[in-house]
Write an enzyme that holds these catalytic residues in place. Structure first.
Site, PDB file in Angstrom:
ATOM      1  N   HIS A 146       0.811  -1.214   0.000  1.00 18.43           N
ATOM      2  CA  HIS A 146       0.000   0.000   0.000  1.00 18.43           C
ATOM      3  C   HIS A 146       0.850   1.272   0.000  1.00 18.43           C
ATOM      4  CE1 HIS A 146       0.328  -0.232   4.535  1.00 18.43           C
ATOM      5  NE2 HIS A 146       0.454   1.067   4.368  1.00 18.43           N
ATOM      6  N   ASP A 176       0.048  -7.599   1.336  1.00 17.81           N
ATOM      7  CA  ASP A 176       0.483  -6.200   1.462  1.00 17.81           C
ATOM      8  C   ASP A 176       2.001  -6.078   1.537  1.00 17.81           C
ATOM      9  OD1 ASP A 176       0.138  -3.493   1.529  1.00 17.81           O
ATOM     10  OD2 ASP A 176      -0.259  -3.368   3.675  1.00 17.81           O
ATOM     11  N   GLY A 248       3.350   6.619   8.151  1.00 14.35           N
ATOM     12  CA  GLY A 248       4.706   6.711   7.620  1.00 14.35           C
ATOM     13  C   GLY A 248       5.579   5.561   8.054  1.00 14.35           C
ATOM     14  N   SER A 250       4.595   2.524   7.775  1.00 15.86           N
ATOM     15  CA  SER A 250       4.236   1.400   6.918  1.00 15.86           C
ATOM     16  C   SER A 250       5.443   0.859   6.176  1.00 15.86           C
ATOM     17  CB  SER A 250       3.204   1.831   5.880  1.00 15.86           C
ATOM     18  OG  SER A 250       1.920   1.843   6.418  1.00 15.86           O
ATOM     19  N   ILE A 309     -15.993 -20.440   1.549  1.00 19.99           N
ATOM     20  CA  ILE A 309     -16.123 -21.081   2.855  1.00 19.99           C
ATOM     21  C   ILE A 309     -16.666 -20.117   3.896  1.00 19.99           C
ATOM     22  CG2 ILE A 309     -14.369 -22.861   2.497  1.00 19.99           C
ATOM     23  CD1 ILE A 309     -12.311 -21.056   3.747  1.00 19.99           C
TER      24      ILE A 309
END
Length: 520
Positions: A146, A176, A248, A250, A309
């Site tokens: 991201h 991610d 920031g 991340s 499921i």
């Protein structure tokens, strides 16, 4: 309202997902926070002597900090809806979003013109920042997907201030994670993944990153919990930490007390968008596998079963004659899937996958994803009030084109008739046949060529074109067959043109896209 928020500081990229709990919600932002808790042990349990806290983390930080980087991104083509969503409510337009009225007014006021005499302002580049870390001296960098998703420019800055333009090697939205590559003059400082499976709540951790673009910030805390679930993270058992992390952070690393990376900081749980002591990191044992796959060929190969499921509730367990609520209940089986070939049915409850217990629905998703493609796996299922053994051979996760009924190209195989690459643009197209018309909801009067593949990292991937788009014209020249599309692109390249204007239809709406022809 509480929400899950990404930790990069790119304002256009931060999202909020409402908490699904029935309790009062809190915001979940991708980051972490610090603060230690003390529990009193009562009863007959003998107290355990806690190891003393380190006098300082300075030596550890001195060793690992040079490998932690700041990541800056620029996105030039942010969609207007995305921009409005990030910057506030949409501005009132004299003719709204109706393309017919837009076209009508542009007849009088010119492209982008408005009846009030002002010209529509072009979308300004979006900027953002995140964190990452170097994993080998050759310059491979790990971060969150991201952080770099949709970026046209990625710049990696080292601790000493040296900046490099980064190339995207590959990204995996489902976990991610993303891998970048920078070209330095010499070997770079790097850190290594450690062992996350042995982490226990209470273990010390240190987070290093780029909160709010400040760069080089260090925080410390403990592992608060293991195996946390987040919305959209069905393949990840997140590590919860309380080392403060903020926007920031991340993509930055969390280290254990030995200086090994045991997590990739991704989210925080917060009522106000800031750190309140609840952060989440992708465990290193998962991250290292994904990173190895991305470095290998830019994509992640994971097994696919082809079922929908849901959890087993006490009432369902009772109705099926099950003693407990463990397992994953098969709600639907996709025709032609590995599950269908193995004989799985709607109503089966998967209890084991290749000898490993399936306690939660998430367990089955993770076990299947970790299984190599084309590998047989033994299943134990509950059917007709009793256990049953089945064997399934996992398949590859279908592409978007295959899900929509369109064929997808296979890497390494020769081009099949009717499926053609448009030069080196990264676009692969196919003829618009009856099957494609039905899949795309088109009628017999529609003409063009269908995009069936977009190469990752190509100009096409950055243009906004997607698999399933119907190309009607290239630089205003109609195209009806793949050969015509190839010839049109070749003619533009021969004429020295650097951009081809593509008119494409997506879900009934025509749009223009700028496709660069120069090599990356």
């Amino acid at each position: 309202m509480a929400s899950v928020v990404t930790l990069n500081t790119r304002f256009s990229r931060e999202t909020a997902v409402p908490a699904s709990s029935g309790r009062r919600p809190f915001p979940l932002t991708l980051l972490a926070a610090a603060g230690l808790s003390v529990a009193l042990i009562a009863g007959s349990v003998a107290p355990v002597a806690a190891r003393p806290a380190p006098a300082s983390f300075a030596d550890l930080v001195e060793d690992v900090a040079p490998a932690v980087v700041n990541i800056a991104v620029v996105q030039r083509g942010a969609e207007p809806s995305q921009s409005r969503r990030s910057e506030g409510p949409p501005q009132v337009q004299p003719f709204g979003d109706d393309p017919n009225l837009q076209e009508f007014f542009e007849r009088f006021f010119g492209p982008g013109g408005r009846p009030d005499g002002r010209q529509a302002q072009p979308e300004r580049p979006r900027q953002g920042a995140g964190s990452g870390f170097v994993i080998d001296p050759e310059g491979y960098v790990v971060t969150n997907n991201h952080v770099i998703d949709g970026a046209d420019e990625i710049t990696v800055t080292l601790k000493d201030g040296t900046a490099y333009e980064a190339r995207l090697i590959g990204a995996d939205p489902r976990t991610d994670l993303a891998v970048l590559k920078i070209e330095a003059d010499g070997p770079l400082p790097f850190v290594e993944f450690g062992e996350s499976d042995g982490l226990r709540p209470g273990d010390w951790v240190v987070a290093v990153g780029n909160p709010f673009g400040l760069g080089g910030s260090v925080t410390a805390g403990i592992v608060s919990a293991r195996g946390r679930d987040l919305p959209g993270g069905s393949l990840i058992d997140f590590i919860q930490i309380d080392a403060p992390i903020n926007r920031g952070n991340s993509g930055g690393p969390t280290f254990d007390s030995e200086g090994a990376v045991i997590g990739v900081n991704t989210a925080i749980y917060s009522p106000n968008g800031g750190s309140v002591g609840i952060g989440f990191a992708i465990p290193s044992n998962l991250a290292s596998r994904i990173v190895d796959d991305l470095r290998d060929d830019g994509k992640v190969d994971r097994g696919w079963l082809g079922v929908r499921i849901q959890p087993v509730t006490p009432d369902i367990a009772e109705g099926f004659g099950m003693a407990g609520v463990e397992g994953a209940l098969v709600a639907a089986v996709e025709p032609g899937s590995p599950a269908a070939a193995a004989g799985l049915r709607a109503g089966d409850v998967v209890l084991e996958w290749d000898g490993k217990p399936v306690v939660r629905v998430k367990d089955l998703s993770q076990l299947v994803a970790q299984t190599p493609v084309d590998k047989p796996a033994e299943l134990r299922v509950w059917r007709d009030r009793g256990p049953l053994a089945l064997t399934v051979v996992t398949g590859a996760v279908p592409t978007e084109q295959q899900v929509s009924g369109l064929p997808a190209p296979q890497s390494g195989e020769a081009q099949k008739p009717g499926k053609t690459e448009l030069g080196e643009t990264g676009v692969t197209v196919a003829a618009l046949d009856d099957e494609a018309r039905e899949a795309l909801g088109l009628n017999g009067a529609d003409s063009g060529v269908v995009i069936v593949d977009i190469a990752p990292g190509s100009h096409a991937a950055r243009s906004g074109l997607r698999p399933g788009d119907l190309i009607r014209s290239i630089t205003l020249e109609p195209v009806k067959t793949p050969d015509e599309a190839v010839a049109r692109i070749a003619a533009l390249e021969e004429a020295g043109e650097s951009v081809a204007t593509i008119k494409a239809v997506r879900q009934g709406t025509e749009s223009f896209f700028a496709l660069r022809l120069t090599k990356i």
